[in-house]
Each structure stands twice: as structure tokens, then as C-alpha cells.
Design an enzyme around this catalytic site. Structure first.
Site, PDB file in Angstrom:
ATOM      1  N   GLU A 144     -34.235  15.270  42.236  1.00  0.00           N
ATOM      2  CA  GLU A 144     -34.408  14.028  43.008  1.00  0.00           C
ATOM      3  C   GLU A 144     -35.728  13.322  42.690  1.00  0.00           C
ATOM      4  O   GLU A 144     -35.832  12.106  42.806  1.00  0.00           O
ATOM      5  CB  GLU A 144     -34.347  14.321  44.516  1.00  0.00           C
ATOM      6  CG  GLU A 144     -32.946  14.646  45.014  1.00  0.00           C
ATOM      7  CD  GLU A 144     -31.986  13.462  44.906  1.00  0.00           C
ATOM      8  OE1 GLU A 144     -32.452  12.315  45.016  1.00  0.00           O
ATOM      9  OE2 GLU A 144     -30.791  13.702  44.672  1.00  0.00           O
ATOM     10  N   GLY A 145     -36.751  14.097  42.330  1.00  0.00           N
ATOM     11  CA  GLY A 145     -38.043  13.493  41.990  1.00  0.00           C
ATOM     12  C   GLY A 145     -37.899  12.547  40.798  1.00  0.00           C
ATOM     13  O   GLY A 145     -38.338  11.402  40.834  1.00  0.00           O
ATOM     14  N   HIS A 146     -37.230  13.047  39.733  1.00  0.00           N
ATOM     15  CA  HIS A 146     -37.013  12.185  38.555  1.00  0.00           C
ATOM     16  C   HIS A 146     -36.134  10.993  38.918  1.00  0.00           C
ATOM     17  O   HIS A 146     -36.349   9.880  38.443  1.00  0.00           O
ATOM     18  CB  HIS A 146     -36.291  12.956  37.447  1.00  0.00           C
ATOM     19  CG  HIS A 146     -37.024  14.160  36.947  1.00  0.00           C
ATOM     20  ND1 HIS A 146     -36.613  15.446  37.212  1.00  0.00           N
ATOM     21  CD2 HIS A 146     -38.143  14.264  36.193  1.00  0.00           C
ATOM     22  CE1 HIS A 146     -37.443  16.293  36.633  1.00  0.00           C
ATOM     23  NE2 HIS A 146     -38.374  15.610  36.016  1.00  0.00           N
ATOM     24  N   LEU A 152     -33.234  17.339  35.464  1.00  0.00           N
ATOM     25  CA  LEU A 152     -33.566  16.325  36.467  1.00  0.00           C
ATOM     26  C   LEU A 152     -33.316  16.809  37.893  1.00  0.00           C
ATOM     27  O   LEU A 152     -32.374  17.545  38.164  1.00  0.00           O
ATOM     28  CB  LEU A 152     -32.726  15.068  36.218  1.00  0.00           C
ATOM     29  CG  LEU A 152     -32.860  14.442  34.833  1.00  0.00           C
ATOM     30  CD1 LEU A 152     -31.965  13.196  34.744  1.00  0.00           C
ATOM     31  CD2 LEU A 152     -34.300  14.077  34.506  1.00  0.00           C
ATOM     32  N   GLN A 164     -52.023  14.012  35.764  1.00  0.00           N
ATOM     33  CA  GLN A 164     -51.344  13.428  34.601  1.00  0.00           C
ATOM     34  C   GLN A 164     -51.309  11.902  34.695  1.00  0.00           C
ATOM     35  O   GLN A 164     -51.609  11.195  33.726  1.00  0.00           O
ATOM     36  CB  GLN A 164     -49.916  13.975  34.514  1.00  0.00           C
ATOM     37  CG  GLN A 164     -49.034  13.245  33.528  1.00  0.00           C
ATOM     38  CD  GLN A 164     -47.726  13.945  33.280  1.00  0.00           C
ATOM     39  OE1 GLN A 164     -47.675  14.892  32.507  1.00  0.00           O
ATOM     40  NE2 GLN A 164     -46.656  13.499  33.914  1.00  0.00           N
ATOM     41  N   GLY A 176     -44.548  10.257  38.361  1.00  0.00           N
ATOM     42  CA  GLY A 176     -44.571  10.822  39.708  1.00  0.00           C
ATOM     43  C   GLY A 176     -45.987  11.205  40.122  1.00  0.00           C
ATOM     44  O   GLY A 176     -46.751  11.771  39.323  1.00  0.00           O
ATOM     45  N   MET A 233     -38.985  15.515  31.043  1.00  0.00           N
ATOM     46  CA  MET A 233     -38.637  16.623  30.160  1.00  0.00           C
ATOM     47  C   MET A 233     -37.256  17.164  30.562  1.00  0.00           C
ATOM     48  O   MET A 233     -36.883  18.273  30.178  1.00  0.00           O
ATOM     49  CB  MET A 233     -39.703  17.718  30.237  1.00  0.00           C
ATOM     50  CG  MET A 233     -41.056  17.217  29.751  1.00  0.00           C
ATOM     51  SD  MET A 233     -42.136  18.496  29.125  1.00  0.00           S
ATOM     52  CE  MET A 233     -42.351  19.494  30.571  1.00  0.00           C
ATOM     53  N   GLY A 234     -36.513  16.369  31.339  1.00  0.00           N
ATOM     54  CA  GLY A 234     -35.150  16.758  31.692  1.00  0.00           C
ATOM     55  C   GLY A 234     -35.093  17.761  32.826  1.00  0.00           C
ATOM     56  O   GLY A 234     -36.067  17.945  33.556  1.00  0.00           O
TER      57      GLY A 234
HETATM   58  O1  PAF Z   1     -44.261  14.933  33.458  1.00  0.00           O
HETATM   59  C1  PAF Z   1     -43.552  15.265  32.482  1.00  0.00           C
HETATM   60  O2  PAF Z   1     -42.374  15.611  32.620  1.00  0.00           O
HETATM   61  C2  PAF Z   1     -44.167  15.262  31.089  1.00  0.00           C
HETATM   62  O3  PAF Z   1     -45.496  15.671  31.124  1.00  0.00           O
HETATM   63  C3  PAF Z   1     -44.011  13.913  30.366  1.00  0.00           C
HETATM   64  C4  PAF Z   1     -44.787  12.808  31.063  1.00  0.00           C
HETATM   65  C5  PAF Z   1     -42.542  13.530  30.292  1.00  0.00           C
HETATM   66  C6  PAF Z   1     -44.562  14.021  28.949  1.00  0.00           C
HETATM   67  O4  PAF Z   1     -43.876  14.985  28.220  1.00  0.00           O
END
Ligand code: PAF
Length: 285
Positions: free
Chosen positions: A35-37, A33, A153, A147, A30-31
């Protein structure tokens, strides 16, 4: 690196990659960002020919009183960071393109979504599985990177992929932490300095429970009590849940067994933080 904002163009391009036999990796985000992303994108870079990062603040996974409107967004900064770790394409759709007028279709995983965060955030996982399904159809990835920080999730997405036969391998990437143990999250920016300091109790209490488990404590209630006591020493912490669940079904256990996840959600002021640890540790840092 190219930014694609049209769903139609994204899918057309993905079809050409599929024809040419490229291994495509999707990093859904979801932007805003951190270091995890970036660790997800780096893992994708190692395994895939083409790396697509989606950046989309998905309205359907936010409840009416949640932070959708104020969720942090900074596409220019995200673009630089994504480029720095070798992302090939950013997919940045508009909400009206993802959910046009008369949109009526949702994907719902049952059972696993009713515990932990699902209890406090009704409809949240329905929004997640819906958008992830759409992203899978638009990007046609062979692999998707999630992650471990959002442990429930990723379990829900794995269930959906199995149940609906998506030809996608889900790759779990370990939680990235600050040196003081705080798990990286886009929502950490909401924390005051004092809240940040106190929030280090989350990883500390999980490590304490891990140690107790490694020393032979198998009783879930005893391990949870240990965590409650440690977190309650911080005056700004309001515990939403501390739970020990089966790592696949996300249902609470009374005794530790094969593979469990200790998960918690704690509020510091308006900020809700989550963290978890797997026992035994096979995909955790
Ligand atoms: O983990 C996230 O950032 C969101 O839940 C995802 C997986 C991008 C779905 O919108």
C-alpha cells in the site's frame, strides 16, 4: 498498461512525451509492492498525465552482506497492483542494461549520506542516487514521488536534485502504516508473528517522543532516551540507532529546532526496520 524493459526504448518514449508537453510522474520502486508504493502511484496519478513506475532491485545500493539475492520479487503481482491504481507504464530494466560491462559512473551526495542509515550501510546512498539519476535521464519526469518512510533517502534525493539542477520536482508522500502503527515495508514479510508484534514499538516510541516534544521537551538526548527505554522493553529488538537530525542536512541536533526528523533503525532477528517522524508534523501522517 505496458511493461518496458529496454532503457533505450524507455528514453525514446520519454522524449516523445516531452515533445508533446505531457507531465510525466515517476514512481521509483524496487517492486514487491504494498500500500505504501500504491499511495505514491495514487499521488502521481492525481498530478500527472503519464505515470511511470520503475521496478528495479538495484544491485548498487546493497552491501555485500545484505539481502540483494533474496530481496522479494513478484512482477506478476506487482503488475496487477500497479494497474489497479492507474499506472500507465512499468519500467522494468535488466541489471545488465542499467549497469553494462565497464560501467564506472556514480553519483555521490556528501554529508547527508554519512549519518543514520549511511553509517551502517556504506555505499548505500551512492547506489540510490546513481540509480535515481539514471531513472531521471531515462524517464524524463517532471515529478518523482518518494515515501517519507525512507526519510533520509528523500532528503538525499532532494539535495541531489538541487545540487545537480535536475528539472524534477520531488514529492514526499506520507508513511503508510498498518492499523497497529507498523510502517509498511517490503521487508516486513521477513518478520515472524512475534517480531511483527514487537515491531509496533517503533511507531509507538516515536509517537511518545512526539508527544513529549509537543509538551515542551526540547532536549534531544532526553527524547532519544525515552525512545531507547521504550524499545528496550522488547526482548527481540536490537537498536542500531535512534537519532534526531536536522530535516535538511541530516546532521544530529542537541536541541529541537525549526524542523527535525526523529529517525531510528532497529533489528528484529535478521530484519532491519526503519521508521521516522517529523517535528513539527508537516509531511507526516
Ligand atoms: O526506495 C526504494 O525502493 C529505492 O531505494 C529506490 C528509490 C527505488 C532506488 O532504487
Amino acid at each position: 498498461m505496458e511493461i518496458i524493459s529496454s532503457c533505450e526504448k524507455m528514453q525514446e518514449l520519454a522524449k516523445t512525451w516531452q515533445k508533446e508537453g505531457f507531465v510525466v510522474g515517476l514512481v521509483p520502486t524496487m517492486g514487491y509492492l504494498h500500500e505504501g508504493h500504491l499511495s505514491l502511484a495514487q499521488a502521481a496519478r492525481k498530478k500527472c498525465d503519464i505515470v511511470v513506475m520503475s521496478i528495479f532491485v538495484n544491485p548498487t545500493q546493497f552491501g555485500p552482506n545484505e539481502d540483494f539475492a533474496v530481496y522479494p520479487r513478484d512482477l506478476a503481482h506487482d503488475t496487477k497492483l500497479a494497474q489497479s491504481v492507474g499506472v500507465d507504464y512499468i519500467f522494468h530494466p535488466q541489471a545488465e542494461d542499467m549497469y553494462p560491462e565497464h560501467y564506472s559512473t556514480y553519483v555521490q551526495v556528501e554529508g547527508l549520506t554519512e549519518t543514520l542509515c549511511g553509517k551502517a550501510r556504506p555505499g548505500h546512498f551512492r547506489g540510490v542516487t546513481t540509480v535515481v539519476s539514471k531513472l531521471f535521464h531515462l524517464v524524463l519526469p517532471q515529478m518523482a514521488f518518494f515515501g517519507q518512510k525512507d526519510g533520509q533517502q528523500v532528503a538525499v534525493v532532494e539535495r541531489m536534485v538541487k545540487d545537480l539542477n535536475f528539472p524534477v520536482t520531488i514529492v514526499r508522500v506520507p508513511i503508510q502504516r498498518q492499523s497497529d502503527g507498523l510502517a509498511l515495508s517490503s521487508r516486513n514479510i521477513y518478520l515472524s508473528e512475534e517480531e511483527k508484534k514487537q515491531a509496533t514499538v517503533l511507531s509507538r516510541s516515536l509517537r511518545m517522543a512526539l508527544k513529549a516534544a509537543q509538551n515542551g521537551e526540547k532536549n534531544a538526548a532526553a527524547l532519544k532516551e525515552l525512545i531507547y527505554q521504550e524499545i528496550s522493553r522488547q526482548d527481540l529488538a536490537k537498536i542500531e540507532y535512534v537519532e534526531i537530525v536536522d530535516a535538511v542536512t541530516m546532521q544530529p541536533v542537541t536541541e529541537l529546532k525549526e524542523q527535525v526528523m526523529i529517525a531510528l533503525a532497529v533489528r528484529f532477528g535478521k530484519t532491519r526496520l526503519i521508521d521516522n517522524i517529523m517535528i513539527p508534523q508537516n509531511c507526516e501522517d
